[in-house]
Design an enzyme around this catalytic site. Structure first.
Site, PDB file in Angstrom:
ATOM      1  N   ASP A   1      -0.409  -3.779   6.388  1.00 48.09           N
ATOM      2  CA  ASP A   1      -0.811  -3.305   7.561  1.00 48.09           C
ATOM      3  C   ASP A   1      -2.249  -3.726   7.702  1.00 48.09           C
ATOM      4  OD1 ASP A   1       1.805  -2.298   8.070  1.00 48.09           O
ATOM      5  OD2 ASP A   1       1.197  -0.132   7.835  1.00 48.09           O
TER       6      ASP A   1
ATOM      7  N   HIS B   1      -7.620  -0.664   5.851  1.00 43.29           N
ATOM      8  CA  HIS B   1      -6.391   0.253   6.278  1.00 43.29           C
ATOM      9  C   HIS B   1      -6.002   1.586   5.273  1.00 43.29           C
ATOM     10  CE1 HIS B   1      -2.766   1.522   8.279  1.00 43.29           C
ATOM     11  NE2 HIS B   1      -2.004   1.501   7.313  1.00 43.29           N
TER      12      HIS B   1
ATOM     13  N   HIS C   1       0.915  -1.313   0.027  1.00 44.55           N
ATOM     14  CA  HIS C   1      -0.108   0.240  -0.092  1.00 44.55           C
ATOM     15  C   HIS C   1       0.900   1.188  -0.195  1.00 44.55           C
ATOM     16  CE1 HIS C   1       0.710  -0.605   4.220  1.00 44.55           C
ATOM     17  NE2 HIS C   1       0.375   0.677   4.574  1.00 44.55           N
TER      18      HIS C   1
ATOM     19  N   HIS D   1       4.828  -4.742  10.942  1.00 45.14           N
ATOM     20  CA  HIS D   1       5.550  -3.860  12.185  1.00 45.14           C
ATOM     21  C   HIS D   1       5.483  -5.003  13.520  1.00 45.14           C
ATOM     22  CE1 HIS D   1       4.816   0.152  10.770  1.00 45.14           C
ATOM     23  NE2 HIS D   1       3.806  -0.372  10.131  1.00 45.14           N
TER      24      HIS D   1
ATOM     25  N   HIS E   1       1.684   3.980   2.097  1.00 42.89           N
ATOM     26  CA  HIS E   1       1.888   4.688   2.989  1.00 42.89           C
ATOM     27  C   HIS E   1       3.463   4.849   3.028  1.00 42.89           C
ATOM     28  CE1 HIS E   1      -1.781   4.307   6.036  1.00 42.89           C
ATOM     29  NE2 HIS E   1      -1.844   5.277   5.040  1.00 42.89           N
TER      30      HIS E   1
ATOM     31  N   ASP F   1       5.953   4.866   4.925  1.00 43.88           N
ATOM     32  CA  ASP F   1       6.767   3.896   5.683  1.00 43.88           C
ATOM     33  C   ASP F   1       6.930   2.552   5.072  1.00 43.88           C
ATOM     34  OD1 ASP F   1       4.209   3.296   6.422  1.00 43.88           O
ATOM     35  OD2 ASP F   1       4.967   2.440   8.346  1.00 43.88           O
ATOM     36  N   HIS F   2       6.381   2.492   3.701  1.00 45.83           N
ATOM     37  CA  HIS F   2       6.280   1.377   3.095  1.00 45.83           C
ATOM     38  C   HIS F   2       6.707   1.399   1.481  1.00 45.83           C
ATOM     39  CE1 HIS F   2       3.608  -1.474   5.818  1.00 45.83           C
ATOM     40  NE2 HIS F   2       3.533  -0.274   6.316  1.00 45.83           N
TER      41      HIS F   2
END
Length: 262
Positions: free
Chosen positions: A135, A112, A54, A173, A56, A58-59
């Site tokens: 996530d 999410h 996805h 995570h 975001h 941090d990905h």
């Protein structure tokens, strides 16, 4: 070099998964390029592809640097043309073979984020099935609902519960102990849950990852997958001082709201 799946720690609690097959590897959700480059240098394996679940940061934050370092590296990710760097856009049911002998099926799991996908391999690296779920599903929990709604998220999680019990669950995570702490409030009479808490705490005391989990373990101990359970439903209703909800989706919505405000 044997096949393996290795966690590359990033930020404070992310895992970038490296899937090694011989002298090649894939990386999943590289939010930061630096630890990926260090891993590749240390292991002397070739980056053969990148999987994105996805959008975001941090990905996806390491994509630009990795593609500058490895031009032409294929990047598999969600459809929509909104993630710069994806070269192979994927939708529900699509299949890909990013490494010889390793085939993934794409599952759309919005909630999410609206673009969220998961990668499922029914035959892992000469072992059990594999799931890289970003996530959406966490060990002992699930992702926050940022772009979807509770019904959408519950449907996505329900899709994952249909996978074989032995499926290895690789989420993104290290949230397990916090999730299980909340689970103990939502499902206080679940003996399997408290056994799991001891097991996972022992891993963390040795600085070991709690991942992967399995679908079977999650079905037994993750309250977000147990909204049909009378004890979970009762605890949720008591927390909000209301009658027990009539549907699992409504129970899930109240449970997620409880966790968001915990």
């Amino acid at each position: 070099m044997s096949n393996a799946i290795h966690p590359i720690p990033a930020f404070t609690d992310n895992y970038i998964w490296a899937i090694r097959c011989g002298n090649q590897c894939l990386v999943v959700d590289p939010g930061d390029a630096t630890p990926v480059l260090s891993y590749l240098e240390q292991t002397q394996v070739k980056l053969a592809g990148i999987l994105i679940t996805h959008h975001h940061a941090d990905h996806t934050g390491g994509l630009n640097t990795l593609l500058n370092t490895f031009p032409g590296c294929p990047v598999y990710g969600p459809q929509g043309n909104h993630i710069k760097g994806i070269t192979i856009a994927l939708g529900d049911g699509d299949q890909l073979e990013p490494l010889p002998g390793l085939t993934f099926k794409v599952l759309t799991v919005p909630g999410h984020t609206l673009d969220h996908i998961a990668f499922f391999a029914s035959e892992g690296l000469n072992g059990p099935p594999l799931l890289f779920c970003g996530d959406t599903l966490f060990a002992g929990g699930c992702g926050r609902i940022f772009e979807g709604d509770p019904g959408m998220m519950y449907t996505s999680l329900s899709r994952l519960t249909e996978l074989p019990d032995q499926t290895q669950v690789y989420c993104a995570h290290e949230y397990t102990m916090a999730n299980l702490g909340f689970a103990a409030k939502a499902d206080p009479d679940n003996s399997a849950l408290f056994t799991r808490i001891k097991t996972e705490q022992s891993k963390r005391e040795k600085n070991e990852p709690t991942l992967p989990s399995t679908i079977g373990i999650e079905l037994r101990t993750n309250p977000f997958l147990r909204c049909h359970n009378t004890e979970v439903a009762t605890q949720v209703a008591q927390h909000w001082n209301k009658d027990v909800a009539s549907s699992a989706t409504e129970i899930f919505a109240d449970l997620r709201r409880w966790k968001d405000n915990a």
